[in-house]
Scaffold this motif. Structure first.
Motif, PDB file in Angstrom:
ATOM      1  N   LEU A   1     103.912 113.460  94.266  1.00  0.00           N
ATOM      2  CA  LEU A   1     103.484 114.792  94.687  1.00  0.00           C
ATOM      3  C   LEU A   1     101.993 114.895  94.424  1.00  0.00           C
ATOM      4  N   PHE A   2     101.248 115.391  95.395  1.00  0.00           N
ATOM      5  CA  PHE A   2      99.821 115.592  95.178  1.00  0.00           C
ATOM      6  C   PHE A   2      99.432 116.937  95.770  1.00  0.00           C
ATOM      7  N   TYR A   3      98.609 117.689  95.048  1.00  0.00           N
ATOM      8  CA  TYR A   3      98.269 119.032  95.490  1.00  0.00           C
ATOM      9  C   TYR A   3      96.928 119.429  94.906  1.00  0.00           C
ATOM     10  N   ASN A   4      96.301 120.436  95.506  1.00  0.00           N
ATOM     11  CA  ASN A   4      95.017 120.893  94.984  1.00  0.00           C
ATOM     12  C   ASN A   4      95.195 122.181  94.189  1.00  0.00           C
ATOM     13  N   ARG A   5      94.130 122.568  93.517  1.00  0.00           N
ATOM     14  CA  ARG A   5      94.202 123.748  92.646  1.00  0.00           C
ATOM     15  C   ARG A   5      94.401 125.020  93.449  1.00  0.00           C
ATOM     16  N   ASP A   6      94.002 125.008  94.710  1.00  0.00           N
ATOM     17  CA  ASP A   6      94.243 126.185  95.536  1.00  0.00           C
ATOM     18  C   ASP A   6      95.734 126.399  95.772  1.00  0.00           C
ATOM     19  N   PHE A   7      96.504 125.306  95.801  1.00  0.00           N
ATOM     20  CA  PHE A   7      97.951 125.462  95.957  1.00  0.00           C
ATOM     21  C   PHE A   7      98.578 125.905  94.638  1.00  0.00           C
ATOM     22  N   TYR A   8      98.210 125.249  93.544  1.00  0.00           N
ATOM     23  CA  TYR A   8      98.742 125.669  92.239  1.00  0.00           C
ATOM     24  C   TYR A   8      97.793 125.200  91.147  1.00  0.00           C
ATOM     25  N   CYS A   9      97.311 126.156  90.366  1.00  0.00           N
ATOM     26  CA  CYS A   9      96.360 125.857  89.301  1.00  0.00           C
ATOM     27  C   CYS A   9      97.026 126.142  87.963  1.00  0.00           C
ATOM     28  N   VAL A  10      97.208 125.102  87.151  1.00  0.00           N
ATOM     29  CA  VAL A  10      97.906 125.289  85.882  1.00  0.00           C
ATOM     30  C   VAL A  10      97.086 126.137  84.917  1.00  0.00           C
ATOM     31  N   GLN A  11      95.755 126.123  85.058  1.00  0.00           N
ATOM     32  CA  GLN A  11      94.944 126.948  84.174  1.00  0.00           C
ATOM     33  C   GLN A  11      95.166 128.437  84.462  1.00  0.00           C
ATOM     34  N   ILE A  12      95.222 128.793  85.736  1.00  0.00           N
ATOM     35  CA  ILE A  12      95.445 130.191  86.105  1.00  0.00           C
ATOM     36  C   ILE A  12      96.841 130.645  85.693  1.00  0.00           C
ATOM     37  N   HIS A  13      97.819 129.745  85.840  1.00  0.00           N
ATOM     38  CA  HIS A  13      99.214 130.086  85.555  1.00  0.00           C
ATOM     39  C   HIS A  13      99.661 129.595  84.177  1.00  0.00           C
ATOM     40  N   ASP A  14      98.717 129.453  83.263  1.00  0.00           N
ATOM     41  CA  ASP A  14      99.060 128.870  81.973  1.00  0.00           C
ATOM     42  C   ASP A  14     100.109 129.681  81.220  1.00  0.00           C
ATOM     43  N   ALA A  15     100.079 131.006  81.357  1.00  0.00           N
ATOM     44  CA  ALA A  15     101.070 131.835  80.666  1.00  0.00           C
ATOM     45  C   ALA A  15     102.481 131.544  81.160  1.00  0.00           C
ATOM     46  N   GLU A  16     102.595 131.059  82.405  1.00  0.00           N
ATOM     47  CA  GLU A  16     103.912 130.776  82.975  1.00  0.00           C
ATOM     48  C   GLU A  16     104.423 129.398  82.562  1.00  0.00           C
ATOM     49  N   VAL A  17     103.556 128.395  82.586  1.00  0.00           N
ATOM     50  CA  VAL A  17     104.030 127.014  82.414  1.00  0.00           C
ATOM     51  C   VAL A  17     103.526 126.337  81.143  1.00  0.00           C
ATOM     52  N   ALA A  18     102.407 126.801  80.582  1.00  0.00           N
ATOM     53  CA  ALA A  18     101.883 126.297  79.294  1.00  0.00           C
ATOM     54  C   ALA A  18     101.837 124.777  79.232  1.00  0.00           C
ATOM     55  N   CYS A  19     101.342 124.152  80.295  1.00  0.00           N
ATOM     56  CA  CYS A  19     101.314 122.688  80.331  1.00  0.00           C
ATOM     57  C   CYS A  19      99.916 122.120  80.183  1.00  0.00           C
ATOM     58  N   ASP A  20      98.874 122.937  80.408  1.00  0.00           N
ATOM     59  CA  ASP A  20      97.523 122.417  80.302  1.00  0.00           C
ATOM     60  C   ASP A  20      97.242 122.097  78.840  1.00  0.00           C
ATOM     61  N   GLY A  21      96.787 120.881  78.588  1.00  0.00           N
ATOM     62  CA  GLY A  21      96.616 120.420  77.220  1.00  0.00           C
ATOM     63  C   GLY A  21      97.836 119.687  76.694  1.00  0.00           C
TER      64      GLY A  21
ATOM     65  N   LYS B   1      96.780 122.907  99.787  1.00  0.00           N
ATOM     66  CA  LYS B   1      97.351 121.663 100.300  1.00  0.00           C
ATOM     67  C   LYS B   1      98.290 121.058  99.264  1.00  0.00           C
ATOM     68  N   LEU B   2      99.448 120.593  99.738  1.00  0.00           N
ATOM     69  CA  LEU B   2     100.392 119.842  98.911  1.00  0.00           C
ATOM     70  C   LEU B   2     101.045 118.779  99.773  1.00  0.00           C
ATOM     71  N   GLY B   3     101.201 117.587  99.212  1.00  0.00           N
ATOM     72  CA  GLY B   3     101.840 116.503  99.949  1.00  0.00           C
ATOM     73  C   GLY B   3     102.881 115.804  99.099  1.00  0.00           C
ATOM     74  N   TYR B   4     103.784 115.110  99.779  1.00  0.00           N
ATOM     75  CA  TYR B   4     104.836 114.333  99.128  1.00  0.00           C
ATOM     76  C   TYR B   4     104.906 112.992  99.823  1.00  0.00           C
ATOM     77  N   SER B   5     104.843 111.912  99.045  1.00  0.00           N
ATOM     78  CA  SER B   5     104.841 110.599  99.655  1.00  0.00           C
ATOM     79  C   SER B   5     105.700 109.632  98.855  1.00  0.00           C
ATOM     80  N   LEU B   6     106.203 108.610  99.547  1.00  0.00           N
ATOM     81  CA  LEU B   6     106.991 107.549  98.933  1.00  0.00           C
ATOM     82  C   LEU B   6     106.248 106.229  99.077  1.00  0.00           C
ATOM     83  N   PHE B   7     106.463 105.332  98.107  1.00  0.00           N
ATOM     84  CA  PHE B   7     105.858 104.003  98.220  1.00  0.00           C
ATOM     85  C   PHE B   7     106.636 103.022  97.360  1.00  0.00           C
ATOM     86  N   THR B   8     106.467 101.740  97.664  1.00  0.00           N
ATOM     87  CA  THR B   8     107.036 100.661  96.854  1.00  0.00           C
ATOM     88  C   THR B   8     105.908  99.687  96.525  1.00  0.00           C
TER      89      THR B   8
END
Length: 294
Positions: free
Chosen positions: A91-111, A21-28
Motif C-alpha cells: 500500500l502506498f499513499y500520500n499525506r493528502d490521503f491520510y496523514c498520521v500526524q494530523i490524525h495522531d489522536a485517532e491512531v497514535a502510531c507516529d513515533g 492518492k493511494l495505490g495497492y500493488s502486488l509483486f514477487t
C-alpha cells in the motif's frame, strides 16, 4: 491507472482525487526492480512481505521468517534485495490521503510504526493477525477495483484499521514484554521524544534542546533513558541526523558541504568527522560504496 486481472500486472490499483492518492500493488521476486522504483519513494508505504524475502530499511538489513508488515515513511531508504515466488503486497499513499500526524489522536502510531527511536519499522504477523491484515488489504484492493463513489472513505477506514491494529501489535512485540519498564505513560513519553527528534533534528542537536521542549532538565531526560537501559538520547539524536545525511547522500546530488548546512552544521569539517565516526566511512566514501552496490 488501470489494473488487469493478472495478479502480477505491474500497474497498481490506484485512487486519485485532487491531491489525494493511494495505490495497492502486488509483486514477487520477479518484480523487485519495479518495487524498488524511485516512483514510490515520495509515498508512505505499508508493505506486507511473506517469509523468505530480504530487504533493507534505512540501511538496516532484514530477512523475513514469516509474514511481516514494514512501515516506510516518504524518502526513507527501502530496498528489496531478494524474494520468492510468494506474493508481497504494498500500500502506498500520500499525506493528502491520510496523514498520521494530523490524525495522531485517532491512531497514535507516529513515533511507533513510523520514526520510532528504537528503529524497529516492522510488525511480525502472527497467524490471527495475519488473517485480519490480509483481509483488510484485500478489502482495499476491492474498493479500488470497484471505484464506487464512496470508495475513498471506505479505503480510509480500512487503512486506519491496519494502522491501529499494527500499532497495538508493535507495542505488544516491542514494549509489552517489559511491563515493569514501560507503563503507558512511559510509552507515550518515548513516543513523544521520538516525534520531537524527527521534527526538529535539523535545528536542534543537543539533549538540552529536547529536554527544554519536554519540560525536563537534561540530566533528568538522560537518567530516564539510562534507567530503562535504552540508548543515550544524545546518540538517538545524532543517529537521526546521520540517517538523514545517508538518505541525502543517496537520493540527491548535493555536496557534502551542502548536506552539512541543510542539517544545521555550519562547519562542514566537523560534520564530516561526525559522520565518519558514526558510519565508519566518510560521507563521500559512503555515497561511493552504496552506488557501487546498486
Amino acid at each position: 491507472m488501470a489494473f488487469s486481472d493478472h495478479p502480477m500486472q505491474l500497474q497498481p490499483y490506484l485512487f486519485e482525487s485532487s491531491y489525494k492518492k493511494l495505490g495497492y500493488s502486488l509483486f514477487t521476486d520477479e518484480q523487485l526492480d519495479w518495487a524498488n522504483s524511485d516512483a514510490f519513494r515520495p509515498f508512505i508505504k505499508i508493505v506486507m512481505i511473506p517469509a523468505g524475502y530480504r530487504l533493507m530499511v534505512d540501511f538496516t538489513p532484514y530477512a523475513t521468517t514469516g509474514p511481516t508488515l514494514f512501515f516506510v515513511a516518504p524518502n526513507q531508504f527501502l530496498k528489496l534485495l531478494s524474494g520468492t515466488p510468494d506474493t508481497a503486497s504494498m500500500l502506498f499513499y500520500n499525506r493528502d490521503f491520510y496523514c498520521v500526524q494530523i490524525h495522531d489522536a485517532e491512531v497514535a502510531c507516529d513515533g511507533l510504526l513510523f520514526n520510532n527511536i528504537f528503529a524497529i519499522p516492522k510488525v511480525d504477523l502472527v497467524p490471527g493477525v495475519n488473517s485480519v491484515m490480509s483481509t483488510l488489504f484485500l478489502n482495499i484492493a476491492g474498493e479500488l477495483r470497484l471505484q464506487e463513489s464512496s470508495a475513498e472513505e471506505m479505503i480510509r477506514t480500512y487503512l486506519k484499521q491496519i494502522i491501529i491494529l499494527s500499532t497495538r501489535e508493535w507495542k505488544k512485540q516491542n514494549l509489552d514484554n517489559q511491563p515493569q519498564l514501560f507503563d503507558q505513560a512511559e510509552k507515550e513519553f518515548f513516543r513523544h521524544f521520538g516525534r520531537l527528534v524527527d521534527i526538529h533534528y535539523k535545528q536542534k542537536h543537543t539533549v538540552a534542546d529536547y529536554a527544554d521542549l519536554m519540560g525536563f532538565a537534561p540530566k533528568t531526560l538522560t537518567n530516564k533513558f539510562n534507567r530503562l537501559h535504552l540508548e543515550n538520547p544524545n546518540e538517538i539524536i545524532k543517529n537521526r541526523i546521520m540517517l538523514e545525511a545517508k538518505r541525502l547522500l543517496i537520493y540527491t546530488d548535493q555536496s557534502v558541504k551542502e548536506i552539512a548546512f541543510q542539517l544545521g552544521y555550519d562547519d562542514p569539517a566537523y560534520f564530516n568527522r561526525l559522520f565518519t565516526q558514526k558510519a565508519g566511512v566518510s560521507p563521500a566514501g559512503f555515497r561511493k560504496d552504496v552506488k557501487e552496490q546498486a
